[in-house]
Design an enzyme around this catalytic site. Structure first.
Site, mmCIF file in Angstrom:
data_model
loop_
_atom_site.group_PDB
_atom_site.id
_atom_site.type_symbol
_atom_site.label_atom_id
_atom_site.label_comp_id
_atom_site.label_asym_id
_atom_site.label_seq_id
_atom_site.Cartn_x
_atom_site.Cartn_y
_atom_site.Cartn_z
ATOM 1 N N ASP A 394 0.982 -1.285 0.079
ATOM 2 C CA ASP A 394 0.142 -0.041 -0.057
ATOM 3 C C ASP A 394 0.893 1.415 0.110
ATOM 4 O O ASP A 394 1.997 1.003 0.449
ATOM 5 C CB ASP A 394 -0.674 -0.051 1.395
ATOM 6 C CG ASP A 394 -1.476 1.326 1.499
ATOM 7 O OD1 ASP A 394 -2.127 1.803 0.571
ATOM 8 O OD2 ASP A 394 -1.123 1.697 2.778
HETATM 9 P P1 ADP Z 1 -3.737 4.411 0.151
HETATM 10 O O1 ADP Z 1 -4.317 3.092 -0.387
HETATM 11 O O2 ADP Z 1 -2.575 5.052 -0.516
HETATM 12 O O3 ADP Z 1 -3.481 3.981 1.476
HETATM 13 P P2 ADP Z 1 -6.398 5.040 0.524
HETATM 14 O O4 ADP Z 1 -7.009 4.122 -0.270
HETATM 15 O O5 ADP Z 1 -6.667 4.987 2.135
HETATM 16 O O6 ADP Z 1 -5.092 5.535 0.303
HETATM 17 O O7 ADP Z 1 -7.268 6.455 -0.104
HETATM 18 C C1 ADP Z 1 -7.269 6.778 -1.346
HETATM 19 C C2 ADP Z 1 -7.377 8.027 -1.722
HETATM 20 O O8 ADP Z 1 -9.002 8.376 -1.375
HETATM 21 C C3 ADP Z 1 -6.828 9.088 -1.011
HETATM 22 O O9 ADP Z 1 -5.451 9.481 -1.447
HETATM 23 C C4 ADP Z 1 -7.760 10.333 -0.766
HETATM 24 O O10 ADP Z 1 -7.600 10.865 -1.950
HETATM 25 C C5 ADP Z 1 -8.879 9.613 -0.691
HETATM 26 N N1 ADP Z 1 -9.551 9.387 0.532
HETATM 27 C C6 ADP Z 1 -9.741 8.338 1.190
HETATM 28 N N2 ADP Z 1 -10.254 8.562 2.560
HETATM 29 C C7 ADP Z 1 -10.110 10.069 2.689
HETATM 30 C C8 ADP Z 1 -10.345 10.798 3.935
HETATM 31 N N3 ADP Z 1 -11.049 10.476 5.102
HETATM 32 N N4 ADP Z 1 -10.381 12.002 3.644
HETATM 33 C C9 ADP Z 1 -9.888 12.724 2.340
HETATM 34 N N5 ADP Z 1 -9.580 11.801 1.402
HETATM 35 C C10 ADP Z 1 -9.590 10.493 1.646
HETATM 36 MG MG MG Z 2 -2.722 3.172 3.473
#
Ligand code: ADP
Ligand code: MG
Length: 704
Positions: A394
């Site tokens: 991730d």
């Molecule tokens: P990763 O897979 O890189 O850990 P996530 O899947 O958790 O990231 O989140 C993907 C995208 O969704 C983030 O880059 C953001 O743009 C958006 N996102 C998710 N949760 C939130 C939140 N609570 N507030 C703002 N943006 C969010």
């Molecule tokens: Mg993450």
């Protein structure tokens, strides 16, 4: 994890194959599933509502020794601790005297008396168990050895009978040593957690047993003291060494509001801490319990060995019977001669070395891992980790630190930056996401009063963003895909995002259904170690490394290029991450997924081995994962894979060694070349080698 349990040591388990007997008895009196038994440490855990006295009585009747854990590791008298060794030594001396006399003056009454007393001393305990085993029709070592000794006496081989007993007794002592050694290694994990705590309340300060401190009580930790319980600092500041939990020896700075863990060592400051976990539930206790109970989730090899041992013994017994009966009766061969060969076979039928080879190695590996801040939830994961060919990471919080910062706020409307933060933070207050934390922190830093805004219909969409209604207007905050779908995006926003993403920044959009309001720019920097971890994983034989992230593809590619990952899957929803992992499983067989977020949990479950970050990780991720990196230290990953490989290869060596020896002796004894002496010596030798080889894993450092 059930903490309300009593733990007992079961001593005198000659061989892990006796595990079956212990389990049978326990199933009958305690009930299946209400106890757990670790053969590698000879520890038994029973539910609190089961009467320990009845369990002890039942096991004693079957010939085992039973002790309470407390007695066992605090004040264990010398004689008790070294019982097996002393009995072996005494029986050995008696037997040696008898054999010497027999050699010197031929077999006479005195030599026989000496040999018989050696047999009785070393043999009475196995004999009791042999009777129990015969009654329950589970032929075990004790039964085999007893028959071999009685048989030897019948054909007038007194000295050999005594030798069998002494050497068998020696292997009991060995086994007891190895369970003691593994137990001690696990216990050493716990050693840093003090038994006492200094409680401070209105009544003043007093020192109490750490087990009696309840949640919410306040304890005081002096400079240099060890932290007795998990809690939150409410006064004071200090740097704390939390190596027992995270494996990280650099101290980490703790101030008001930070969590401290039992087992850590306080630096120069004094800390007042509000207790959040009782003694049995601290993170450290949980680690220890998991390692102790790892036997519950046996590695497939261990299962295989157990199953093999279960057929192996009866088969060799059958061969022994044929050897004793067939040649003399049908071929008219010497009964005496073939009976002796059958006795040698009985000794070879013992699967000891074979059965103990796996658990000792696995427990050693799990303990070693725990010392390095890696919590492996079961032996079976070692096996799958060793075969890992692909790793999926991730991004946010895993390859990057997760300590995000809002660097820019671009307002697209007449709103002020503070108003944007006010709306954003009031929504994000309810989310656990790294971005959410960054937004709330930014708002606090600017003294924006977001807490008074009332948010209705709040919803967090994992991997996408959050939504909520404030004074009748629904706001969206999240990724481009998310806001685009809600009509909260525009061409301007897209250009802005392109620009920032190209610089490696992450962007989220705040908008409503009539259009975007602002773009919040987040810096998400790669961890220092990420790049070297990826390189190191490749060096450790991982063929394929990918990144899966919910973030924008440009940002993702930026980070990927920085850490040296070629394959990127951006804009992934939790379900899509699962598909990436499943696809990898299809192509590579064994896949590791490393993640931290709620959105990673399904993918962690889908992977062959799911690995979660312990500090920045969400509870959901840690629950689902099979392995937790307690200190968020990715550099442990290549080590873990090497450790697993090393353990598996040691297990294989052990099994091969034990099997080859057995096979050789099987042939030799049927051919009439092997004596009882040789068979028992070879068996003990194999057991010793296998144990020592397994314990080696405790000290594996990753350097090959
Ligand atoms: P990763 O897979 O890189 O850990 P996530 O899947 O958790 O990231 O989140 C993907 C995208 O969704 C983030 O880059 C953001 O743009 C958006 N996102 C998710 N949760 C939130 C939140 N609570 N507030 C703002 N943006 C969010
Ligand atoms: Mg993450």
């Amino acid at each position: 994890m059930s903490e309300s349990r009593t733990s007992l040591f079961v001593s005198g388990i000659c061989c892990t194959s006796e595990e079956t007997i212990v389990r049978k008895r326990l199933d009958a009196v305690v009930g299946h599933g209400r106890y757990s038994f670790n053969a590698a440490t000879a520890e038994l855990f029973i539910d609190k509502n089961v009467d320990a006295a009845i369990v002890a009585k039942e096991l004693r009747a079957a010939g085992f020794g039973v002790r309470r854990r407390q007695e066992a590791h605090v004040h264990e008298p010398f004689i008790r601790r070294h019982q097996e060794g002393i009995v072996t030594l005494a029986a050995g001396l008696l037997a040696a005297a008898g054999i010497f006399l027999e050699f010197d003056a031929g077999s006479n009454a005195i030599s026989r008396a000496l040999l018989l007393s050696a047999i009785l001393l070393g043999g009475w305990k196995p004999a009791i168990k042999a009777v129990a085993a015969a009654r329950t029709l589970t032929p075990d070592m004790n039964l085999l050895m007893s028959i071999a000794v009685v048989g030897a006496l019948l054909i007038d081989k007194w000295s050999e009978g005594a030798a069998v007993i002494v050497l068998y007794s020696f292997s009991l002592a060995l086994e007891s040593y190895s369970t003691y050694r593994t137990r001690k290694a696990i216990r050493s994990l716990m050693a840093l957690s003090p038994e006492q705590a200094t409680v401070r309340d209105t009544a003043g300060e007093r020192i109490v047993n750490a087990r009696s401190v309840r949640i919410g009580e306040r304890i005081f930790i002096r400079p240099g003291d060890r932290v007795p319980l998990d809690g939150i600092v409410f006064d004071g500041a200090s740097s704390v060494n939390q190596a027992p939990i995270t494996g990280e020896s650099n101290p980490s700075f703790k101030k008001r509001g930070d969590t401290v863990y039992a087992g850590s060592i306080n630096g120069r400051g004094a800390l007042s801490v509000e207790v959040t976990k009782v003694y049995e539930e601290t993170v450290l206790s949980q680690i220890v319990h998991l390692v102790e109970n790892a036997q519950q989730q046996k590695a497939p090899v261990a299962h295989l060995v157990d199953r093999f041992a279960r057929i192996y013994t009866p088969v060799v017994l059958g061969i022994a019977l044929v050897v004793a009966v067939f040649p003399p009766l049908v071929l008219g061969a010497s009964f005496y001669d073939w009976f002796y060969r059958a006795l040698v076979l009985l000794v070879i039928a013992c699967p000891c070395a074979l059965v103990i080879s796996t658990p000792v190695t696995i427990v050693s590996a799990l303990t070693n891992a725990a010392r390095h801040g890696i919590l492996v939830k079961g032996g079976k994961h070692l096996e799958t980790l060793g075969t890992t060919r692909a790793v999926a990471f991730d991004k946010t919080g895993t390859l990057t630190s997760g300590a995000l910062q809002i660097t820019d706020i671009v307002t697209l409307n007449s709103l002020t930056e503070n108003r944007v933060l006010e709306i954003a933070a009031s929504l994000e207050q309810q989310s656990e996401h790294h971005i959410a934390r960054a937004v709330v922190t930014a708002a606090r830093r600017r003294f924006v009063d977001f807490e008074s805004l009332e948010v209705g219909d709040f919803e967090a969409i994992p991997g996408r963003g959050v939504r909520g209604t404030i004074s009748g207007t629904t706001y969206y905050l999240g990724s481009h895909e998310f806001c685009h779908g809600q009509n909260a995006c525009s061409a301007d926003v897209e250009t802005l995002m392109e620009t920032f993403s190209r610089r490696g920044m992450s962007c989220v959009i705040l908008g409503k259904s009539t259009g975007p309001l602002a773009v919040l720019v987040v810096s998400d920097t790669a961890r220092d170690v990420s790049r070297s971890v990826v390189t190191d994983l490749r060096a450790a034989g991982v063929e394929h490394v990918v990144m899966t992230t919910g973030d924008h593809d440009r940002t993702a590619e930026g980070v990927a290029a920085l850490v040296g990952i070629e394959h990127v899957h951006a804009g992934m929803l939790p379900g899509e991450k699962v598909r990436v992992v499943e696809d990898l499983r299809e192509r590579y067989g064994s896949v590791v997924m490393v993640g931290d977020g709620v959105n990673d949990a399904p993918a962690l479950a889908a992977a062959t081995t799911g690995i979660a970050m312990g500090v920045s990780g969400s509870d959901a991720a840690m629950e689902t994962a099979d392995v937790i990196l307690m200190g968020d230290d990715l550099s442990r990953l290549p080590f873990l894979i090497r450790l697993s490989r090393a353990s598996m290869s040691i297990i294989k060596q052990n099994i091969a060694l034990a099997l080859v020896l057995k096979l050789v002796f099987l042939v030799l004894s049927i051919a009439g070349v092997a004596t009882l002496w040789m068979a028992v010596l070879a068996d003990d030798g194999a057991t010793l080698l296998v144990i020592l080889n397994g314990l080696r894993v405790l000290y594996f450092s990753g350097k090959t």
